[in-house]
Design an enzyme around this catalytic site. Structure first.
Site, PDB file in Angstrom:
ATOM      1  N   ASP A 148      18.429  -2.166   7.817  1.00 35.88           N
ATOM      2  CA  ASP A 148      16.699  -3.065   7.780  1.00 35.88           C
ATOM      3  C   ASP A 148      16.378  -2.602   8.085  1.00 35.88           C
ATOM      4  O   ASP A 148      15.831  -3.000   9.033  1.00 35.88           O
ATOM      5  CB  ASP A 148      18.108  -4.577   8.561  1.00 35.88           C
ATOM      6  CG  ASP A 148      17.192  -5.768   7.530  1.00 35.88           C
ATOM      7  OD1 ASP A 148      15.837  -5.855   7.421  1.00 35.88           O
ATOM      8  OD2 ASP A 148      18.080  -6.929   8.100  1.00 35.88           O
ATOM      9  N   SER A 163      -0.001   2.678  -2.375  1.00 33.75           N
ATOM     10  CA  SER A 163       0.029   2.044  -3.773  1.00 33.75           C
ATOM     11  C   SER A 163      -1.299   2.576  -4.331  1.00 33.75           C
ATOM     12  O   SER A 163      -2.079   2.364  -3.366  1.00 33.75           O
ATOM     13  CB  SER A 163       0.479   0.710  -3.936  1.00 33.75           C
ATOM     14  OG  SER A 163       0.026   0.458  -4.859  1.00 33.75           O
ATOM     15  N   TYR A 188       0.668  -8.325  -1.727  1.00 32.95           N
ATOM     16  CA  TYR A 188       1.126  -7.462  -1.642  1.00 32.95           C
ATOM     17  C   TYR A 188      -0.066  -6.274  -1.741  1.00 32.95           C
ATOM     18  O   TYR A 188      -0.235  -5.034  -0.672  1.00 32.95           O
ATOM     19  CB  TYR A 188       1.361  -7.461  -3.013  1.00 32.95           C
ATOM     20  CG  TYR A 188       2.685  -6.071  -2.733  1.00 32.95           C
ATOM     21  CD1 TYR A 188       3.517  -4.971  -2.271  1.00 32.95           C
ATOM     22  CD2 TYR A 188       1.706  -4.742  -3.576  1.00 32.95           C
ATOM     23  CE1 TYR A 188       4.010  -3.969  -2.473  1.00 32.95           C
ATOM     24  CE2 TYR A 188       2.393  -3.719  -4.628  1.00 32.95           C
ATOM     25  CZ  TYR A 188       3.025  -3.130  -3.579  1.00 32.95           C
ATOM     26  OH  TYR A 188       3.980  -2.101  -3.848  1.00 32.95           O
TER      27      TYR A 188
END
Length: 299
Positions: free
Chosen positions: A65, A144, A158
């Site tokens: 996690d 990204s 984001y």
């Protein structure tokens, strides 16, 4: 090709799952990191085991996690205990959100930052001592095109987080170079299909503020943006190309791996901006006498 011991974070679905499978098919030992392996992701753990058995590959699920220091430290420790080493860390875990920036609470921004940025710091602090001890390794960051491309509106938390993560990757690159640890940054474009990235994106918590935008002068923006993004994407765009590009980087000889690789069928402009930014960085390193930090030391 030298067999590598690899951890892929956020590997329960999307780019992470595709990457873990492609790397395993390429002959590596791959740990698919995911949270809640005995809970909601138990079916994904079973899928990993089934894929490994069907294809005769070394693909293993591990509890990791990325929002928990304890979980990350335990997961990385388990891998090192199992294999005696760790060669490649792939920072893939992330989460998207969609909606007007003003309607997201500060707490939501912080949570997105935690998942997309602080997660990489947790993993690095757990894994890098082993890579530095070995004097060799690769940290691969899934960035990204939104960090520097022609970013559309309504994706601000984001985009901001991914820009921060990309900046962190660049800083780490120079600091790890003399330890023999390489950095590669993979830059996917806006693939609107083939993953659950957009489908599972978060929404603003302030519904009243969202409603004001939905009934205001920009009411058409969400649909226009999503249709526009989908329209830019070629029909043959394949998200698996991102996973294949990662395999190519991993399989490249140590010291020869590219600093940045773009996989952007829509060509949103990030490759142009990054090329300039990376050139400026390289020139600055030369000017201040640290040119050797542009490539990892090969022992």
């Amino acid at each position: 090709m030298t067999k590598q011991i690899i951890i892929v974070t956020g590997a329960s679905s999307g780019f992470g799952a595709l990457t873990a499978r492609q790397l395993a098919l390429a002959g590596h030992t791959v740990y698919a990191g995911m949270r809640a392996t005995t809970g909601r992701n138990a079916p994904q753990v079973e899928a990993v085991a089934a894929y490994a058995a069907e294809h005769g590959v070394d693909l293993r699920a591990v509890e990791l996690d990325v929002q928990s220091d304890v979980s990350v430290e335990a997961g990385i420790a388990q891998i090192i205990a199992d294999c005696g080493r760790l060669d490649v860390v792939i920072h893939n875990a992330g989460h998207m959100s969609f909606g007007p920036a003003e309607a997201f609470t500060p707490e939501q921004f912080a949570d997105l930052y935690d998942i997309n940025v602080l997660s990489t710091q947790r993993v690095n602090r757990a894994a890098l001592p082993q890579l530095r001890k070995q004097g060799k390794g690769l940290v691969l960051w899934v960035s990204s095109s939104s960090a520097r491309g022609g970013t559309p509106p309504y994706l601000s938390p984001y985009f901001a987080a991914k820009a921060a993560m990309d900046s962190l990757a660049v800083s780490y690159a120079g600091e790890l170079a003399r330890w023999g640890v390489e950095t590669s940054i993979i830059v996917p474009g806006a693939f609107t299909s083939g993953t659950n990235h957009f489908t599972h994106s978060g929404k603003p918590a302030d519904e009243a503020r969202s409603a004001e935008y939905a009934s205001g002068p920009g009411a058409d923006i969400p649909d226009t943006a999503m249709k526009g993004l989908a329209g830019l994407e070629p029909e043959d765009a394949d998200v698996t190309d991102v996973a294949r590009a990662i395999v190519t980087v991993v399989d490249t000889a140590h010291g020869k791996r590219p600093f940045r690789v773009h996989i952007d069928p829509s060509q949103d402009g990030a490759e142009i901006v990054n090329a300039m930014s990376d050139r400026v960085r390289a020139e600055m390193f030369r000017r201040i006498g640290l040119e050797d930090l542009l490539t990892a030391r090969v022992n």
